[in-house]
Write an enzyme that holds these catalytic residues in place. Structure first.
Site, PDB file in Angstrom:
ATOM      1  N   SER A  21       0.812  -1.221   0.000  1.00  0.00           N
ATOM      2  CA  SER A  21       0.000   0.000   0.000  1.00  0.00           C
ATOM      3  C   SER A  21       0.845   1.271   0.000  1.00  0.00           C
ATOM      4  O   SER A  21       1.879   1.344   0.663  1.00  0.00           O
ATOM      5  CB  SER A  21      -0.901   0.005   1.233  1.00  0.00           C
ATOM      6  OG  SER A  21      -1.529   1.267   1.359  1.00  0.00           O
ATOM      7  N   LYS A  72     -13.651  -4.577   3.937  1.00  0.00           N
ATOM      8  CA  LYS A  72     -14.474  -3.392   3.663  1.00  0.00           C
ATOM      9  C   LYS A  72     -15.955  -3.567   4.024  1.00  0.00           C
ATOM     10  O   LYS A  72     -16.593  -2.622   4.466  1.00  0.00           O
ATOM     11  CB  LYS A  72     -14.347  -2.979   2.192  1.00  0.00           C
ATOM     12  CG  LYS A  72     -13.051  -2.246   1.895  1.00  0.00           C
ATOM     13  CD  LYS A  72     -13.044  -1.744   0.459  1.00  0.00           C
ATOM     14  CE  LYS A  72     -12.001  -0.662   0.274  1.00  0.00           C
ATOM     15  NZ  LYS A  72     -12.081  -0.014  -1.040  1.00  0.00           N
ATOM     16  N   GLY A 135     -15.152  -2.856  -6.336  1.00  0.00           N
ATOM     17  CA  GLY A 135     -14.671  -1.966  -5.267  1.00  0.00           C
ATOM     18  C   GLY A 135     -14.470  -0.533  -5.712  1.00  0.00           C
ATOM     19  O   GLY A 135     -14.580   0.387  -4.892  1.00  0.00           O
TER      20      GLY A 135
END
Ligand code: NAD
Length: 287
Positions: A21, A72, A135
């Site tokens: 990330s 999520k 997403g």
């Protein structure tokens, strides 16, 4: 990061896998630039450790977290409140901890709308075509509808995400003033017609990045008109085949997903700190 002391406030990222990330680099550079006493760390948290992870937010008095896959949706039952962005998306990418009360938000769609607005394109009153309903495509369609988009046509393969496209359209039609319709991407006539009538085309399928970097959902340049806004959520590579074809066709406004990615981070940053993220500093860090 060199200023960590007894007062430093922790923000985290809980997902699995997560070591790739860019969010820790982004947020820590912004904290340092603004001299804010926060630190942002990535934590490998899979679904089986999510409950313990959420408890840790309260126990450690963290200001909040980012959430990514596979958490999520799964984090929702552990939160106290959902902002409308998270409620309509039924997904959370940002949690804010106000003295033990946890509120979930989805800032990906806010990132898309903000990035487009800063580039001179307000979604209000516009017609948009979105390919993909996962997403990225879900918050893009839903936030644009919340922010005043007039019409969205969602195209998806008749694969597992088609039901998601239908769910998104239902929510948009029921909860916003935007008119949403769903089409099978295999209906190329409908796709071509929708592109011809649209103000904005957003590809949120990931076609154009590995392993599909030499592919595009539109290969005929004659589908494009010069004033269409073409947006690809992919940011690696920085230019996809779709973007190249659109530029060759004379489209003036062609964008990758980097600005959206930075702006979703900026929206989370603002929720945690109340401050505007220094976008230029962040852009330099992840260039
Ligand atoms: P996802 O797997 O959740 O959804 C992918 C969607 O595209 C689904 O609707 C699927 O049916 C469709 N799709 C997949 N392969 C396809 C193909 N070959 N042809 C047609 N449709 C296809 O993925 P996601 O998380 O939504 O990510 C999609 C892309 O958006 C990725 O490239 C990702 O890197 C990018 N992304 C960018 C940002 C950003 O901030 N810029 C944020 C999230 C995702």
């Amino acid at each position: 990061m060199s200023n960590i002391d007894g007062h430093t406030i922790l923000i985290g990222l809980m997902a699995y896998p997560i070591r790739h990330s860019m969010s820790p680099t982004m947020h820590n550079a912004a904290f340092e630039k603004l001299n804010l006493n926060y630190a942002y760390l990535a934590f490998d948290i899979d679904s089986d450790r999510l409950a313990a992870g959420v408890n840790a937010i309260r126990t450690l008095d963290m200001r909040g977290i980012n959430v990514s896959m596979p958490n999520k949706q799964k984090i929702i039952p552990y939160l106290d409140h959902l902002d409308i962005s998270a409620e309509l998306n039924q997904a959370v990418n940002t949690v804010v901890n106000d003295h033990g009360v946890l509120t979930g938000y989805t800032t990906d769609g806010i990132g898309f709308v903000t990035d487009l607005r800063k580039k001179g394109h307000d979604v209000k009153g516009k017609r948009m075509v979105v390919t993909g309903a996962g997403g990225a495509g879900t918050p893009i369609a839903i936030q644009s509808a919340i922010d005043g988009l007039a019409e969205v046509k969602i195209f998806n393969n008749a694969d597992g995400h088609f039901a998601n496209a239908q769910r998104n359209a239902k929510i948009i039609n029921e909860r916003t003033d935007c008119k949403a319709q769903v089409y099978d991407l295999a209906d190329q006539d409908a796709f071509k017609q929708a592109i011809a009538e649209a103000d904005i085309y957003c590809d949120a399928t990931g076609v154009g990045m590995k392993p599909l970097e030499n592919e595009s959902l539109i290969n005929d340049p004659s589908w494009f008109k010069p004033d269409l806004v073409v947006f690809d959520t992919v940011y690696s590579p920085r230019e996809t085949k779709l973007m190249r074809i659109a530029k060759q066709a004379g489209v003036k406004h062609v964008y990758n997903g980097l600005g959206m990615m930075i702006e979703q981070g900026a929206a989370s940053f603002k929720l945690w700190t109340g401050q505007d993220m220094p976008i230029d500093v962040v852009e330099q860090q992840i260039a």
